[in-house]
Design an enzyme around this catalytic site. Structure first.
Site, short mmCIF file in Angstrom:
data_model
loop_
_atom_site.label_atom_id
_atom_site.label_comp_id
_atom_site.label_asym_id
_atom_site.label_seq_id
_atom_site.Cartn_x
_atom_site.Cartn_y
_atom_site.Cartn_z
NE ARG A 169 48.11 48.15 36.03
CZ ARG A 169 47.37 49.17 35.96
NH1 ARG A 169 48.21 50.38 35.92
NH2 ARG A 169 46.24 49.15 35.54
CB SER A 215 48.72 39.95 45.90
OG SER A 215 48.48 40.54 44.54
CB SER A 216 50.93 44.69 44.61
OG SER A 216 50.57 44.24 43.25
CB CYS A 217 45.71 42.76 43.50
SG CYS A 217 45.49 41.38 44.23
CE LYS A 231 46.98 35.38 49.01
NZ LYS A 231 47.94 34.34 49.53
CE1 TYR A 279 44.43 35.77 46.04
CE2 TYR A 279 44.97 38.28 45.66
CZ TYR A 279 45.35 36.76 45.91
OH TYR A 279 46.74 36.37 45.83
CG HIS A 296 47.31 38.41 35.80
ND1 HIS A 296 47.82 37.07 36.59
CD2 HIS A 296 46.44 39.06 36.38
CE1 HIS A 296 47.09 37.19 37.56
NE2 HIS A 296 46.10 38.34 37.74
#
Length: 336
Positions: free
Chosen positions: A215, A113-115, A146, A142, A185
Site C-alpha cells: 500500500r 479518493s483513490s478508492c 465521489k 461512496y 484504516h
C-alpha cells in the site's frame, strides 16, 4: 501549470469539513497564508441542506473553496449504510459545487479518493483509469458519489467556465485519524493494536492476512500542502492523483510501527482474514512534473502519527513521566 498562480493572499477561503482529518490539516496549512479563513460547524450548517448552503455562501462570499467534507467509513459502515453513504455524499458535493457556482466562487477544489478507481485497475493507477472497470462492491456507494462530484466539477467548468478542479489522494494518515478498530484504516488500527500490545506486556501482535499486500501512504499535512499547491497552480478539467509514490507491504508497515512504538514482540498472521487487493499505488507523475513532492517520510510520519494517537488518549510521554516522578520524590522528601 498556470502562467499566473491563483494567489490566496487577501482572499476569503472556505474549508468545508474543517473538523475532519484533511480539513484540519488544511486549516493548519492555510494559517501560514495571508488569507481570511472561513469555517462553519456541522451543527450550524448541514451541507446536505441545499437552501442552507446557498444562503451561507451568499452571506459569507468565499473566493475559494476546499471541499474535503464527506461521510466516510470502512467496509462495515459502507455495507451497513449504503443509502447514507450515497445520498449524504451526493448532496454534500452537489450543494457545495452548485452553490459555489451560483455564489460566484472564483475557484473550488473537490477532494476524491483513490478508492474510487476500478477494483482491478492497472498498477500504478493513472488518472485515465477512472470508470474503466467495476468498482470495489463494498465501497461502491461512496465511490459513485465521489465520482459524481468530480464529474460535476468537470461539467461546470465545461459549460460555465468555472475554475473547479478535483484531486484524488492516496491512503492518508496522521493527526485527527480514526482509531476505532472496527472502522479504522490500517495505520491507525496498527498504531492502536501495537500500542495496546506493548502496554499490556503482550509478546505478540496479530495482523490480518499474510501481510504481503503493498500500500501507498501519505502524511495528511503533506496532502494539505499538495492541495494548496494545486489550488494555486492547477486549472484543468481532469482530476489529478496525489500520492507519495512509495509503497510498503503491510507486514513491513507493522514492523516499522513496532519499532516506532518500541514493541519487540512477535508479529503473527490471522490467515482466516482476507489480504484484499495485492497492490494499490497511484501514478502521481503529473503532480511530480509540476514540481511538488512530499516532505514527510513514512518513518517520520508514523512517529508524528503515534504522538497524535497518544494525545488522543492523554498518555504522558517519557519526559512527562520522569518529571512527574521527580515531583513525587521531592514531595516525599519534604514531608516531616
Amino acid at each position: 501549470m498556470l502562467s499566473e498562480p491563483f494567489e490566496l493572499t487577501g482572499k476569503r477561503v472556505w474549508v468545508a469539513g474543517h473538523r475532519g482529518m484533511v480539513g484540519a490539516a488544511l486549516i493548519r496549512r492555510l494559517a501560514t497564508e495571508s488569507c481570511d479563513l472561513l469555517t462553519v460547524s456541522r451543527d450550524l450548517l448541514d451541507l446536505r441542506d441545499t437552501s442552507a448552503v446557498d444562503a451561507w455562501l451568499v452571506e459569507n462570499k468565499p473566493d475559494a473553496v476546499f471541499l474535503p467534507a464527506a461521510k466516510v467509513g470502512g467496509i462495515l459502515a459502507n455495507d451497513t449504510y449504503p443509502a447514507e453513504f450515497l445520498y449524504d455524499n451526493l448532496m454534500i458535493a452537489s450543494n457545495v459545487i452548485h452553490g459555489s457556482f451560483k455564489a460566484g466562487v472564483q475557484k473550488l477544489l473537490f477532494l476524491g479518493s483513490s478508492c474510487i478507481y476500478p477494483k482491478f485497475a492497472r498498477q500504478p493507477i493513472a488518472e485515465k483509469s477512472l470508470l474503466t472497470g467495476p468498482l470495489e462492491p463494498t465501497n461502491q456507494w461512496y465511490a459513485l458519489a465521489k465520482i459524481s462530484g468530480i464529474k460535476l466539477c468537470q461539467a461546470y467548468r465545461r459549460q460555465y467556465g468555472c475554475d473547479f478542479i478535483s484531486a484524488l489522494p492516496t491512503n492518508l494518515y496522521g493527526p485527527g485519524d480514526n482509531y476505532e478498530l472496527e472502522t479504522s484504516h490500517v495505520i491507525p488500527a496498527l498504531l492502536r493494536k501495537i500500542h495496546e500490545a506493548k502496554s499490556g506486556d503482550a509478546r505478540k501482535v496479530e495482523i490480518w492476512g499474510t501481510g504481503a499486500p503493498r500500500r501507498e501512504f501519505l502524511y495528511v499535512d503533506d496532502c494539505a500542502d499538495a492541495l494548496l499547491f494545486l489550488m494555486k497552480h492547477y486549472s484543468e478539467e481532469g482530476h489529478i492523483n496525489l500520492g507519495s509514490g512509495e509503497e510498503v507491504s503491510i507486514r513491513k508497515l507493522a514492523q516499522i510501527i513496532c519499532k516506532t512504538i518500541g514493541f519487540d514482540g512477535q508479529i503473527t498472521h490471522d490467515l482466516s482474514k482476507p489480504d484484499g487487493t495485492p497492490r494499490k499505488l497511484l501514478d502521481s507523475s503529473r503532480l511530480r512534473s509540476m514540481g511538488w513532492a512530499p516532505a514527510v517520510s513514512l518513518s517520520a510520519g508514523l512517529e508524528m502519527a503515534y504522538e497524535a494517537f497518544r494525545e488522543t488518549l492523554r498518555i504522558p510521554n517519557e519526559l512527562e513521566v520522569s518529571l512527574e516522578q521527580s515531583l513525587i520524590d521531592l514531595s516525599e522528601r519534604s514531608e516531616p
